[in-house]
Structure formats: structure tokens, C-alpha cells
Design an enzyme around this catalytic site. Structure first.
Site, PDB file in Angstrom:
ATOM      1  N   ASN A   1      39.193  29.775  38.702  1.00  7.73           N
ATOM      2  CA  ASN A   1      39.931  30.870  38.078  1.00  7.73           C
ATOM      3  C   ASN A   1      40.532  31.762  39.165  1.00  7.73           C
ATOM      4  OD1 ASN A   1      39.047  34.000  36.634  1.00  7.73           O
ATOM      5  ND2 ASN A   1      40.878  32.849  36.159  1.00  7.73           N
ATOM      6  N   GLY A   2      41.787  32.134  38.949  1.00 10.04           N
ATOM      7  CA  GLY A   2      42.454  33.056  39.849  1.00 10.04           C
ATOM      8  C   GLY A   2      43.773  32.517  40.371  1.00 10.04           C
ATOM      9  N   ASP A   3      44.846  33.317  40.196  1.00 11.93           N
ATOM     10  CA  ASP A   3      46.165  33.028  40.765  1.00 11.93           C
ATOM     11  C   ASP A   3      46.787  31.728  40.274  1.00 11.93           C
ATOM     12  OD1 ASP A   3      45.846  35.364  42.121  1.00 11.93           O
ATOM     13  OD2 ASP A   3      45.806  34.496  44.135  1.00 11.93           O
TER      14      ASP A   3
ATOM     15  N   HIS B   1      35.543  32.538  39.688  1.00 12.91           N
ATOM     16  CA  HIS B   1      36.688  33.372  40.044  1.00 12.91           C
ATOM     17  C   HIS B   1      36.605  33.629  41.546  1.00 12.91           C
ATOM     18  CE1 HIS B   1      39.884  36.327  39.453  1.00 12.91           C
ATOM     19  NE2 HIS B   1      39.249  37.076  40.322  1.00 12.91           N
TER      20      HIS B   1
ATOM     21  N   GLN C   1      33.284  35.057  24.692  1.00 16.80           N
ATOM     22  CA  GLN C   1      32.660  35.598  25.895  1.00 16.80           C
ATOM     23  C   GLN C   1      31.855  36.844  25.555  1.00 16.80           C
ATOM     24  OE1 GLN C   1      34.488  37.786  29.258  1.00 16.80           O
ATOM     25  NE2 GLN C   1      34.047  35.963  30.474  1.00 16.80           N
TER      26      GLN C   1
ATOM     27  N   MET D   1      40.734  38.026  28.259  1.00 18.14           N
ATOM     28  CA  MET D   1      41.410  39.249  28.694  1.00 18.14           C
ATOM     29  C   MET D   1      40.995  40.385  27.776  1.00 18.14           C
ATOM     30  SD  MET D   1      45.294  37.955  29.536  1.00 18.14           S
ATOM     31  CE  MET D   1      45.355  36.670  28.283  1.00 18.14           C
ATOM     32  N   VAL D   2      40.549  41.469  28.358  1.00 20.27           N
ATOM     33  CA  VAL D   2      40.147  42.631  27.566  1.00 20.27           C
ATOM     34  C   VAL D   2      41.305  43.041  26.663  1.00 20.27           C
ATOM     35  CG1 VAL D   2      39.411  45.037  27.645  1.00 20.27           C
ATOM     36  CG2 VAL D   2      38.554  43.406  29.352  1.00 20.27           C
TER      37      VAL D   2
ATOM     38  N   CYS E   1      33.080  40.651  35.442  1.00 21.07           N
ATOM     39  CA  CYS E   1      33.798  41.912  35.212  1.00 21.07           C
ATOM     40  C   CYS E   1      33.431  42.927  36.294  1.00 21.07           C
ATOM     41  CB  CYS E   1      33.459  42.466  33.838  1.00 21.07           C
ATOM     42  SG  CYS E   1      34.283  44.038  33.480  1.00 21.07           S
TER      43      CYS E   1
END
Length: 349
Positions: free
Chosen positions: A224-226, A189, A91, A38-39, A120
Site C-alpha cells: 500500500n502506498g503511492d 503501508h 476495517q 478512506m475515512v 492510522c
């Protein structure tokens, strides 16, 4: 390289992320659990909280290779670690072989793997040929993977985190190229470059691509996702046939997600305070936002939440916590064990 300069690492079965991914189902009777990048937010204190609550592998935020290899100030600001920060994947945002090889040389002694960001969607990164731009440049991406694996082999684990194309077969072709280039595992993702996060992740696409990968190689696939609960994790694994799940937004609200908590327990917040103070380096606004997200998961009453967001210094923030809650410090009996918010006065939920 870091605030504490941990010793150089050697991959063993304990910290080798590829070994963990392949064996977690056997050793722990569950899929591998991964805290994604996460940024700004995947800093050392938060990573340690996620580890405490059963995240098997944890990622740093994306670090731009171009800045990191050229600027010592960027290296100090972007990467801090210690001996307990493992297994750790760093990353990287990169658009050429030279910068990637220099980055790997500098970072790999202090982590357990490198992940190339190919997902990204930020326009500035795409214009630089970084992030999700790479899924439309398969030859460049494959050449970067090949260059690292040819130089380091199994001494450096290398992952690619990709988004899907509108044409799923285009993603399949990309994944086959990455497998041939020697990538150790692939994270998918389940959204395209332009899909908003409010749109549900496409599990059908992840399943389709995963099936095609596994038909030709033994490279593990992570979805990845949700993922916002362990129920989500099991649903994703069962439907998609992946080797594990990476959570990102779900962990920001509830870093104890992988331990089966449906909402953030108070103990996670105490741990975060402890690590934030022990390791330092978190700006006040970042500290505040982490607490805001965790309190949202807990259901803190709105007026107190508004008070929280108006606090301007960390000293004032600590005083505010001590005036409203029983905030235990490390070493106190019951530290990090509470689940519900321990108000000092009448209930505020």
C-alpha cells in the site's frame, strides 16, 4: 446493520478474499487490486464505482469497535451494504480482544472479511491504543488475531494493515507473530507512523519485509502506498514481490485507475451520481468532495471548479451539472460510457 439488510454471507471461491488474492494472477493474469479504506470516503456508492472499474476487493472506512458494539446509532451511521457489495472487508479500529470479538460477531455475517487498522497515524487514535499504536504492541495485536481465528477459523477472514517501523526487522518480527497467530493476509503501508504522505513510499522496506515473510510462511502480502496508475501497480509488484496492491488516494481522484485509465473518465462520474442517488446517505459536502477530486483528475477549468465548490445543496448541484454537461442517467443510451467531459457548450478544458 445496514440500510438494506443483505442476507448473511457464506464464503465461497467467488467472494473469499483470500482465495481471490491467491488466484488472481492465474485467473486474470494480473495481481489482485484492492480499494483501501478512506475515512468518510469509502462509503457504499463509491465502493460500487471502484468495483465497476476492476477493484477486486473493497474496504469500508475504519469503524471504531468501541462505539459500534455499544451504540445502535453508530451502527446505522457507520455501516451500510447490500448484496452486490462484495467482496467487502470491514476495517475496524480496536484496542482489546473483547470489543473485537463482539464487533466480528455483529459484522461478519454481512461482509467477507475483517481488517484490523494498525496504520492510522492520527494522534487521537494513537492515544487510545488504536491504529498505528498497535504495531508497537505486538502481543496485544497478536492476541486479537488469535482470538478471532480460534473462534471462527476460516469462516472469518482476518487482515492486518500495518505501517513499518524505523527498524525494519521490528516489522518483520511483528509480521511473523501475526502469521503464527493465524492472520489471513498482511497489508504493508510503506511509511512509518510519522512519515508524511508527501514523502515517497519506501518500496525497499516493503520488499525487505515481504521477502522475510515469504521465507517462513505462505501468508499473502499486499503493498500500500503511492499507487496512482497501473504502471505504478506493476512497478510495485515487480519490485516488492507482493501478491497485490492496495490503492487509496489514487482511487479518490480516479476510481477507474485499476481499469487502466490515466485520468478519471466521465463515465465514472455518472456512475457515482447514480449510486449516490440510488443508495442515498451521502451528506452534500461528501458528495461535493468526491466530485471535486474526480474533476481535478479530469482537468476541469478553474472557473467552473470554483463554481462547483460554492454550491450549497444537492438539488442546486444537479441543476448545475445539467446546465453545463450532458449528464446521462441510468438506463439512457451511452450511460457511463463517455471518457471526456461532455460539455453542453464550448470546450472548457
Amino acid at each position: 446493520m445496514s440500510n438494506t439488510y443483505p442476507q448473511a454471507r457464506i464464503l465461497t471461491k467467488i467472494n473469499d478474499p483470500l482465495h481471490i488474492i491467491k488466484t488472481r494472477q492465474i485467473t486474470h493474469n494480473r495481481p489482485v487490486t484492492i480499494a483501501g479504506p478512506m475515512v468518510r470516503y469509502s462509503k457504499l456508492p463509491f465502493r460500487q464505482v471502484c468495483r465497476h472499474y476492476d477493484a477486486d476487493i473493497v474496504y469500508t472506512p475504519m469503524i471504531l469497535a468501541r462505539e459500534f458494539v455499544r451504540n445502535c446509532h453508530a451502527r446505522i451511521a457507520d455501516f451500510s451494504s447490500n448484496e452486490s457489495d462484495s467482496p467487502l472487508i470491514v476495517q475496524v479500529g480496536v484496542n482489546n480482544v473483547t470489543d473485537l470479538l463482539r464487533f466480528v460477531e455483529m459484522v461478519s455475517p454481512y461482509c467477507d472479511g475483517i481488517g484490523i487498522n494498525c496504520g492510522c497515524p492520527i494522534k487521537e487514535q494513537i492515544r487510545e491504543g488504536i491504529g498505528s499504536a498497535l504495531i508497537y504492541n505486538p502481543e496485544l495485536l497478536s492476541s486479537m488475531v488469535s482470538a478471532v481465528k480460534e473462534k471462527y477459523g476460516d469462516k472469518v477472514r482476518l487482515e492486518t494493515k500495518i505501517r513499518i517501523h524505523d527498524d525494519w526487522d521490528q516489522t518483520v518480527d511483528l509480521c511473523h507473530k501475526l502469521c503464527d497467530a493465524g492472520v489471513d493476509w498482511i497489508t504493508i503501508h510503506g511509511r512509518t507512523r510519522t512519515t508524511r504522505s508527501s514523502v515517497p513510499v519506501n518500496l525497499d522496506a516493503i520488499k525487505y519485509i515481504t521477502d522475510k515473510i515469504k521465507a517462513k510462511s505462505n501468508v499473502p502480502v499486499i503493498a500500500n502506498g503511492d499507487c496512482f496508475s497501473m504502471r505504478d501497480l506493476q512497478k510495485i509488484v515487480d519490485y516488492c514481490g507482493v501478491d497485490g496492491v492496495m490503492a487509496v488516494r489514487g482511487l479518490l481522484d480516479n476510481p477507474a485507475l485499476f481499469s487502466g485509465y490515466d485520468k478519471c473518465p466521465w463515465g465514472a462520474l455518472e456512475l457515482f451520481w447514480h449510486y449516490a442517488m440510488e443508495f442515498g446517505g451521502l451528506p452534500h459536502q461528501l458528495l461535493l468532495h468526491h466530485l471535486h477530486c474526480m474533476f481535478e483528475s479530469m482537468g476541469l477549468e478553474k472557473s467552473l471548479h470554483n463554481e462547483l465548490m460554492n454550491i450549497r445543496t444537492t438539488t442546486e448541484l444537479i441543476e448545475w451539472f445539467d446546465s453545463h454537461f450532458v449528464l446521462k442517467r441510468f438506463g439512457e443510451i451511452g450511460f457511463s460510457e463517455a471518457v471526456d467531459i461532455p460539455f453542453k457548450h464550448a470546450s472548457k478544458v
